[in-house]
Write a protein that holds these residues in place. Structure first.
Motif, PDB file in Angstrom:
ATOM      1  N   UNK A   1     -23.103  34.030 -39.611  1.00  0.00           N
ATOM      2  CA  UNK A   1     -21.732  34.492 -39.221  1.00  0.00           C
ATOM      3  C   UNK A   1     -21.294  35.738 -39.206  1.00  0.00           C
ATOM      4  N   UNK A   2     -21.793  36.491 -40.472  1.00  0.00           N
ATOM      5  CA  UNK A   2     -21.349  37.994 -40.461  1.00  0.00           C
ATOM      6  C   UNK A   2     -21.963  38.859 -39.421  1.00  0.00           C
ATOM      7  N   UNK A   3     -23.432  38.474 -39.129  1.00  0.00           N
ATOM      8  CA  UNK A   3     -24.160  39.110 -38.019  1.00  0.00           C
ATOM      9  C   UNK A   3     -23.472  38.675 -36.876  1.00  0.00           C
ATOM     10  N   UNK A   4     -23.128  37.503 -36.638  1.00  0.00           N
ATOM     11  CA  UNK A   4     -22.540  37.172 -35.179  1.00  0.00           C
ATOM     12  C   UNK A   4     -21.073  38.100 -34.999  1.00  0.00           C
ATOM     13  N   UNK A   5     -20.489  38.118 -35.992  1.00  0.00           N
ATOM     14  CA  UNK A   5     -19.220  38.620 -36.126  1.00  0.00           C
ATOM     15  C   UNK A   5     -19.556  40.497 -35.527  1.00  0.00           C
ATOM     16  N   UNK A   6     -20.391  40.810 -36.086  1.00  0.00           N
ATOM     17  CA  UNK A   6     -21.058  42.422 -35.648  1.00  0.00           C
ATOM     18  C   UNK A   6     -21.357  42.229 -34.231  1.00  0.00           C
ATOM     19  N   UNK A   7     -22.091  41.261 -33.917  1.00  0.00           N
ATOM     20  CA  UNK A   7     -22.457  41.362 -32.478  1.00  0.00           C
ATOM     21  C   UNK A   7     -21.474  41.058 -31.502  1.00  0.00           C
ATOM     22  N   UNK A   8     -20.623  39.949 -31.609  1.00  0.00           N
ATOM     23  CA  UNK A   8     -19.489  39.993 -30.857  1.00  0.00           C
ATOM     24  C   UNK A   8     -18.295  41.278 -30.565  1.00  0.00           C
ATOM     25  N   UNK A   9     -18.383  41.866 -32.120  1.00  0.00           N
ATOM     26  CA  UNK A   9     -17.647  43.038 -32.023  1.00  0.00           C
ATOM     27  C   UNK A   9     -18.035  44.137 -31.229  1.00  0.00           C
ATOM     28  N   UNK A  10     -19.409  44.298 -31.295  1.00  0.00           N
ATOM     29  CA  UNK A  10     -20.119  45.169 -30.391  1.00  0.00           C
ATOM     30  C   UNK A  10     -19.873  45.038 -28.944  1.00  0.00           C
ATOM     31  N   UNK A  11     -19.877  43.644 -28.411  1.00  0.00           N
ATOM     32  CA  UNK A  11     -19.693  43.518 -27.040  1.00  0.00           C
ATOM     33  C   UNK A  11     -18.082  43.519 -26.680  1.00  0.00           C
ATOM     34  N   UNK A  12     -17.155  43.373 -27.721  1.00  0.00           N
ATOM     35  CA  UNK A  12     -15.935  43.787 -27.553  1.00  0.00           C
ATOM     36  C   UNK A  12     -15.751  45.298 -27.328  1.00  0.00           C
ATOM     37  N   UNK A  13     -16.325  45.902 -28.350  1.00  0.00           N
ATOM     38  CA  UNK A  13     -16.216  47.302 -28.205  1.00  0.00           C
ATOM     39  C   UNK A  13     -16.788  47.987 -26.941  1.00  0.00           C
ATOM     40  N   UNK A  14     -18.020  47.451 -26.262  1.00  0.00           N
ATOM     41  CA  UNK A  14     -18.225  47.905 -25.089  1.00  0.00           C
ATOM     42  C   UNK A  14     -17.297  47.804 -24.087  1.00  0.00           C
ATOM     43  N   UNK A  15     -16.659  46.557 -23.976  1.00  0.00           N
ATOM     44  CA  UNK A  15     -15.743  46.205 -22.787  1.00  0.00           C
ATOM     45  C   UNK A  15     -14.485  46.936 -23.057  1.00  0.00           C
ATOM     46  N   UNK A  16     -13.899  47.370 -24.336  1.00  0.00           N
ATOM     47  CA  UNK A  16     -12.744  47.847 -24.621  1.00  0.00           C
ATOM     48  C   UNK A  16     -12.877  49.322 -24.695  1.00  0.00           C
ATOM     49  N   UNK A  17     -13.986  49.656 -24.937  1.00  0.00           N
ATOM     50  CA  UNK A  17     -14.317  51.246 -25.485  1.00  0.00           C
ATOM     51  C   UNK A  17     -13.411  51.766 -26.478  1.00  0.00           C
TER      52      UNK A  17
END
Length: 372
Positions: A345-361
């Protein structure tokens, strides 16, 4: 032959990097899914390890039959239910796309089977958390096949960092520049979350595993190659901020159309007392691959002296012995596996945070994802 290096007293100590095996290798394994990764990694690894594979099921019965023919005396199950009802099956190795994995995992857990799941565990964090809670309720051991942790270079790096050879860890960097034919996995071609979710997830997981730290936040960018036939990103840059002064960087490009001599896949870990660098041999001369390499310096015990021991084994298929072996050992020792679904779940938090970062810059804290 075990890898050995000198400690500060001139005494040879083993650097433990090979997968550790359970005492009991006879626990029955059944595989759900008969795709390319099962044929070229799961099954060869289990044969090398001497694990007992009872049988296999796939919605495409012809693929399951082909797998069984290549690895007799595996049984071909006609349905998932038949697989789960077989008395010799103790562990279910799930190798299906993330869209279908949660339901298969829940059925297997409800049947009392221990699980080895694929990464990512699910297509959303909410779904993944639901699987973790469900498995906990049925009191079974469940792990995720984040097998890069057991690749020789990463496992050796983990050992060196954990045992203080480079002091306090400060930096983890993984750089990959290759050409990946994503069409070899047709179901990936139309997925909008491609590279990080299905490839760099390994690097996110490996960096936090080696450093022994959880990121505070992620800042990421993803891009496509002009004219690419894939919906998702194929070039990514991910910055990880860990507590204190530790940082991580992943720079990944899957569009290198030059000869393979121009490709590279490297890792580097730095600390206050030394550094480790190496290559991920699986991505050189692909698909044949080659051995990982590693080179390290330790100012704590041998200032200025390079160490470049030879490593045996590869990410594919050898590391796959590690993920299943760790699950089996956790069953024997009645503990959670290092690669548990809860840890994932910690790895997935990092992955989904990466995609949100891409979307929101913007930088995205893992807590944003964990609190959802």
């Amino acid at each position: 032959m075990d890898l050995n290096e000198l400690n500060g007293n001139g005494i040879l100590l083993p650097i433990e990097y090979k997968p550790q095996m359970p005492q009991n290798k006879s626990r029955g394994i059944a595989i759900v899914g008969a795709g390319e990764i099962v044929m070229h990694a799961h099954l060869p690894a289990y044969r090398m390890a001497g694990f007992h594979v009872v049988g296999i099921y796939d919605v495409n019965s012809a693929k399951a039959a082909a797998a069984a023919a290549a690895y007799p005396p595996m049984k071909v199950f006609a349905s998932l239910q038949e697989l789960l009802e077989h008395p010799d099956v103790e562990i279910v190795d799930i190798a299906v796309p993330a869209a279908f994995q949660p339901q298969v995992a829940k059925q297997a857990a409800a049947a009392g089977k221990h699980l080895l799941c694929q990464k990512p565990l699910a297509q959303s964090y909410e779904q993944a958390k639901d699987v973790v809670d469900f498995c906990k309720a049925f009191d079974i051991k469940a792990a995720v096949n984040q097998q890069m942790r057991w690749s020789p270079g990463i496992q050796a790096s983990r050992y060196l960092v954990k045992n203080g050879w480079i002091g306090t860890p400060l930096q983890g960097t993984i750089q990959v520049n290759v050409h990946t034919a994503w069409e070899n996995w047709p179901w990936l071609v139309t997925i909008p979350t491609l590279e990080v979710m299905y490839h760099s997830i390994h690097y996110v997981d490996s960096i936090r595993y080696v450093l022994g730290l959880t990121p505070d936040f992620v800042y990421a960018d993803g891009a496509r190659y002009p004219g690419q036939p894939y919906a998702g990103e194929t070039r990514t840059l991910i910055h990880l901020k860990f507590p204190g002064e530790a940082r991580g960087l992943i720079h990944d490009n899957h569009n290198n159309h030059q000869p393979q001599e121009d490709w590279f896949a490297t890792f580097r870990f730095e600390g206050t007392e030394g550094s480790i660098s190496g290559t991920n041999g699986a991505l050189y001369n692909y698909p044949e691959g080659r051995e990982d390499t590693i080179r390290f310096y330790s100012n704590r015990w041998s200032p200025g002296q390079p160490h470049a021991p030879a490593l045996e084994g590869r990410w594919f298929p050898h590391a796959f012995m590690g993920t299943m072996g760790e699950l089996m050992r956790s069953i024997e020792e009645q503990r959670e596996p290092e690669n548990s679904i809860a840890d994932h779940l910690i790895t997935l938090q990092t992955v989904f945070a990466a995609y949100r970062s891409m979307a929101d810059n913007r930088p995205v804290q893992l807590q944003e994802i964990a609190s959802e």
